[in-house]
Design an enzyme around this catalytic site. Sequence first.
Site, PDB file in Angstrom:
ATOM      1  N   GLY A 263      16.176  91.485  55.971  1.00  0.00           N
ATOM      2  CA  GLY A 263      14.582  92.115  56.129  1.00  0.00           C
ATOM      3  C   GLY A 263      14.095  92.427  54.681  1.00  0.00           C
ATOM      4  O   GLY A 263      14.702  92.613  53.863  1.00  0.00           O
TER       5      GLY A 263
ATOM      6  N   ARG B  76       8.715  98.999  53.489  1.00  0.00           N
ATOM      7  CA  ARG B  76       8.355 100.276  53.610  1.00  0.00           C
ATOM      8  C   ARG B  76       8.979 101.107  52.353  1.00  0.00           C
ATOM      9  O   ARG B  76       8.907 101.986  51.699  1.00  0.00           O
ATOM     10  CB  ARG B  76       8.930 101.150  54.760  1.00  0.00           C
ATOM     11  CG  ARG B  76       8.062 100.852  56.028  1.00  0.00           C
ATOM     12  CD  ARG B  76       8.403 101.203  57.191  1.00  0.00           C
ATOM     13  NE  ARG B  76       9.408 100.054  57.769  1.00  0.00           N
ATOM     14  CZ  ARG B  76      10.163 100.091  59.012  1.00  0.00           C
ATOM     15  NH1 ARG B  76       9.756 101.152  59.606  1.00  0.00           N
ATOM     16  NH2 ARG B  76      10.917  99.141  59.201  1.00  0.00           N
TER      17      ARG B  76
ATOM     18  N   THR C 112      15.361  90.648  64.448  1.00  0.00           N
ATOM     19  CA  THR C 112      16.979  90.867  64.312  1.00  0.00           C
ATOM     20  C   THR C 112      17.634  89.744  65.241  1.00  0.00           C
ATOM     21  O   THR C 112      18.797  89.307  64.981  1.00  0.00           O
ATOM     22  CB  THR C 112      17.162  92.089  64.694  1.00  0.00           C
ATOM     23  OG1 THR C 112      16.316  92.364  66.054  1.00  0.00           O
ATOM     24  CG2 THR C 112      16.975  93.193  63.900  1.00  0.00           C
TER      25      THR C 112
ATOM     26  N   ASN D 198      14.473 103.130  55.967  1.00  0.00           N
ATOM     27  CA  ASN D 198      13.365 102.143  55.915  1.00  0.00           C
ATOM     28  C   ASN D 198      12.482 102.487  54.580  1.00  0.00           C
ATOM     29  O   ASN D 198      11.700 101.712  54.172  1.00  0.00           O
ATOM     30  CB  ASN D 198      12.513 102.393  56.995  1.00  0.00           C
ATOM     31  CG  ASN D 198      13.263 101.659  58.366  1.00  0.00           C
ATOM     32  OD1 ASN D 198      13.962 100.812  58.203  1.00  0.00           O
ATOM     33  ND2 ASN D 198      13.123 102.611  59.277  1.00  0.00           N
TER      34      ASN D 198
ATOM     35  N   ARG E  25      31.842 108.498  25.238  1.00  0.00           N
ATOM     36  CA  ARG E  25      31.400 107.149  25.460  1.00  0.00           C
ATOM     37  C   ARG E  25      32.537 106.378  25.792  1.00  0.00           C
ATOM     38  O   ARG E  25      33.551 106.664  25.660  1.00  0.00           O
ATOM     39  CB  ARG E  25      30.327 106.612  24.362  1.00  0.00           C
ATOM     40  CG  ARG E  25      29.020 107.251  24.334  1.00  0.00           C
ATOM     41  CD  ARG E  25      28.504 106.945  22.988  1.00  0.00           C
ATOM     42  NE  ARG E  25      28.273 105.415  22.932  1.00  0.00           N
ATOM     43  CZ  ARG E  25      28.043 104.752  21.613  1.00  0.00           C
ATOM     44  NH1 ARG E  25      27.828 105.540  20.438  1.00  0.00           N
ATOM     45  NH2 ARG E  25      28.054 103.762  21.395  1.00  0.00           N
TER      46      ARG E  25
ATOM     47  N   LYS F 287      33.372 108.006  20.682  1.00  0.00           N
ATOM     48  CA  LYS F 287      33.211 106.519  21.220  1.00  0.00           C
ATOM     49  C   LYS F 287      34.452 105.711  20.834  1.00  0.00           C
ATOM     50  O   LYS F 287      34.690 105.702  19.635  1.00  0.00           O
ATOM     51  CB  LYS F 287      31.991 105.540  20.921  1.00  0.00           C
ATOM     52  CG  LYS F 287      31.768 104.392  21.340  1.00  0.00           C
ATOM     53  CD  LYS F 287      31.020 103.162  20.619  1.00  0.00           C
ATOM     54  CE  LYS F 287      32.099 102.859  19.284  1.00  0.00           C
ATOM     55  NZ  LYS F 287      31.665 101.704  18.992  1.00  0.00           N
TER      56      LYS F 287
ATOM     57  N   ALA G 141      33.448 120.300  10.448  1.00  0.00           N
ATOM     58  CA  ALA G 141      32.156 120.202  11.041  1.00  0.00           C
ATOM     59  C   ALA G 141      31.277 119.261  10.458  1.00  0.00           C
ATOM     60  O   ALA G 141      31.378 118.793   9.285  1.00  0.00           O
ATOM     61  CB  ALA G 141      31.593 121.697  10.972  1.00  0.00           C
TER      62      ALA G 141
HETATM   63  C1  UD1 Z   1      15.588  98.155  64.321  1.00  0.00           C
HETATM   64  C2  UD1 Z   1      15.660  97.957  65.987  1.00  0.00           C
HETATM   65  C3  UD1 Z   1      15.448  99.420  66.889  1.00  0.00           C
HETATM   66  C4  UD1 Z   1      16.470 100.370  66.120  1.00  0.00           C
HETATM   67  C5  UD1 Z   1      16.345 100.428  64.460  1.00  0.00           C
HETATM   68  C6  UD1 Z   1      17.570 101.383  64.140  1.00  0.00           C
HETATM   69  C7  UD1 Z   1      14.964  95.820  66.871  1.00  0.00           C
HETATM   70  C8  UD1 Z   1      14.004  94.894  67.127  1.00  0.00           C
HETATM   71  N1  UD1 Z   1      14.691  96.790  66.567  1.00  0.00           N
HETATM   72  O1  UD1 Z   1      14.330  98.528  64.162  1.00  0.00           O
HETATM   73  O2  UD1 Z   1      15.314  99.310  68.098  1.00  0.00           O
HETATM   74  O3  UD1 Z   1      16.079 101.697  66.647  1.00  0.00           O
HETATM   75  O4  UD1 Z   1      16.472  99.151  64.088  1.00  0.00           O
HETATM   76  O5  UD1 Z   1      17.326 101.430  62.705  1.00  0.00           O
HETATM   77  O6  UD1 Z   1      16.054  95.221  66.422  1.00  0.00           O
HETATM   78  N2  UD1 Z   1      16.699  92.093  59.620  1.00  0.00           N
HETATM   79  C9  UD1 Z   1      17.146  90.967  59.480  1.00  0.00           C
HETATM   80  N3  UD1 Z   1      16.536  89.697  59.788  1.00  0.00           N
HETATM   81  C10 UD1 Z   1      15.233  90.066  60.441  1.00  0.00           C
HETATM   82  C11 UD1 Z   1      14.719  91.383  60.485  1.00  0.00           C
HETATM   83  C12 UD1 Z   1      15.310  92.486  60.143  1.00  0.00           C
HETATM   84  O7  UD1 Z   1      18.279  90.603  58.791  1.00  0.00           O
HETATM   85  O8  UD1 Z   1      14.465  88.844  60.550  1.00  0.00           O
HETATM   86  C13 UD1 Z   1      17.703  93.260  59.304  1.00  0.00           C
HETATM   87  C14 UD1 Z   1      17.069  94.182  58.098  1.00  0.00           C
HETATM   88  O9  UD1 Z   1      17.279  93.835  56.985  1.00  0.00           O
HETATM   89  C15 UD1 Z   1      17.512  95.451  58.745  1.00  0.00           C
HETATM   90  C16 UD1 Z   1      17.845  95.463  60.354  1.00  0.00           C
HETATM   91  O10 UD1 Z   1      17.740  93.922  60.564  1.00  0.00           O
HETATM   92  O11 UD1 Z   1      18.936  95.616  58.047  1.00  0.00           O
HETATM   93  C17 UD1 Z   1      16.853  96.115  60.987  1.00  0.00           C
HETATM   94  O12 UD1 Z   1      15.672  95.695  60.780  1.00  0.00           O
HETATM   95  P1  UD1 Z   1      14.475  96.526  60.702  1.00  0.00           P
HETATM   96  O13 UD1 Z   1      13.147  95.619  60.362  1.00  0.00           O
HETATM   97  O14 UD1 Z   1      14.794  97.389  59.723  1.00  0.00           O
HETATM   98  O15 UD1 Z   1      14.309  97.171  62.247  1.00  0.00           O
HETATM   99  P2  UD1 Z   1      13.628  98.316  62.621  1.00  0.00           P
HETATM  100  O16 UD1 Z   1      12.267  98.407  62.714  1.00  0.00           O
HETATM  101  O17 UD1 Z   1      14.253  99.425  61.965  1.00  0.00           O
HETATM  102 CA    CA Z   2      15.351  99.723  60.204  1.00  0.00          CA
END
Ligand code: UD1
Ligand code: CA
Length: 484
Positions: A15, A19, A86, A239, A344, A362, A391
């Site tokens: 992701g 944020r 996800t 986040n 160091r 060092k 000193a």
């Molecule tokens: C997600 C869950 C939510 C849960 C929360 C917990 C889903 C749809 N939602 O929301 O129910 O309460 O986590 O923290 O699953 N990621 C990917 N590829 C993607 C999207 C996300 O690898 O395409 C990874 C992100 O890097 C992250 C994780 O998945 O590590 C969660 O994604 P994020 O966007 O943070 O989901 P939340 O909105 O927090």
């Molecule tokens: Ca998350």
Amino acid sequence: MGANSLAAVVVLAAGGGTRMKSNKLPKVLHEVCGRSLVGHAVSAARELTPEQLVVVVGHQREQVQEHLAAHYPAVRTAVQEEQNGTGHAVRTALEALTADGVVLDGTVIVTAGDSPLLTGATLRRLADAHEAQQNGVTVLTAVVPEPFGYGRILRDEDGTVASIVEERDATDTQRAIAEINSGVFAFDAKLLVEALAELTTDNSQGEEYLTDTLEILRTAGHRVGAVVAEDHRDILGINDRVQLAQARRLLNDRLLERAMRAGVTVVDPATTWFDVQVTYEPDAVVLPNTQLQGATHLAEGCEVGPNSTLKDTLVGVGARVSNTTADRAEVGELASVGPYAYLRPGAKLARKSKVGTYVEVKNSELGEGAKVPHLSYIGDATIGEGSNIGAASVTVNYDGVNKHRTVIGAHCRTGSDNMFIAPVTVGDGAYTGAGSVITADVPAGALGVNRAQQRNIEGWVERKRPGTTSAQAAKAATDGAGQA
Ligand code: UD1
Ligand code: CA
């Protein structure tokens, strides 16, 4: 099914982490207590010794892959080109495994790369419950005081989990539910593949949600279970940077509590920060405003702080380190450092040695009982046992191009304000005169002196600075001397 039935752990880390508002660092590389967010996820996963450990990378993936290769070389990565949710991320991971000829059979754990407080023990509890209950999927949940932003767990009247609804897709009534999805699941591998094939993008974000697999599997007649986290803070997902600081505080409190229970005195937990790799022995004392980083070790009965930052530094039994910054240094048993010292890399202080106030060391060794008490720079030097450095001394190690060593023998007494122009050697038991610039070797037992003969010009102040307070003081002194 048993402790080794775990087919794979999939860590989601593709992701964007928008944020976090970071231009340079992917979210999962932000650090908490000396370990990246993704590093925490990988470390927890490794405790389960799964057959496969895959991290899904995407956003700024070169940086994440480089980091993983450097710190966790055994971990495999799968690339999710576009972050379509996800569910899509997990499918990407499974496809990468299949492409490599891996056949998954048994339990697959999916966990998030942004939940640094999640422990291996919690993952183990989830996997065990999943297997004992023979579920198709088991979700790790938590009841939290502020569910905002998380997916909510919808349960039937009989208490069984029905589905998960995301914050943005939830009704007001659903938003009032305090039980949330941690984002961590245990799946039966085959059912996971089937469920992922049925995901749609029919939601407010137009993404394939992994969370939808619960309803899909349940509708297909499979058991859906839930494990509620014992401590809701374990599942904190990061986040933004506010949550990053909260997680650091929580993990730090855990680390300090563990240290205190093991016999370490932490005088002020509020201003003391430990990294995860820090180790210690009983009766070590940590004074306020102290950061212990990397693989720093505190041996029995040592005292560190206040106001000290030690990184990858070993503090020996009974040693004392005050108001000091140290990086990759070794402080011997009963040695004393500071206040206001800078150690160091490669500073090695033997037993009972001393590095005092405003001293920088060092790549140098101090022998047993050797002392550099005040205002000095010791770089690329060896100082023998029992020697005392006057000193305001400097080992002049750098000629502008190369570094050279200064070797000072055992039981030497070097004068204050010495410059040792390296390479240079001072033999055992030798002395040097204060203010000397030591450009040539001093043989054992000799006195090395290198300074101009002092000359006094009588009456100079009264002649050249008449009318000054200095001249008046001089006159009073010489008149007084005349009367005596
Ligand atoms: C997600 C869950 C939510 C849960 C929360 C917990 C889903 C749809 N939602 O929301 O129910 O309460 O986590 O923290 O699953 N990621 C990917 N590829 C993607 C999207 C996300 O690898 O395409 C990874 C992100 O890097 C992250 C994780 O998945 O590590 C969660 O994604 P994020 O966007 O943070 O989901 P939340 O909105 O927090
Ligand atoms: Ca998350």
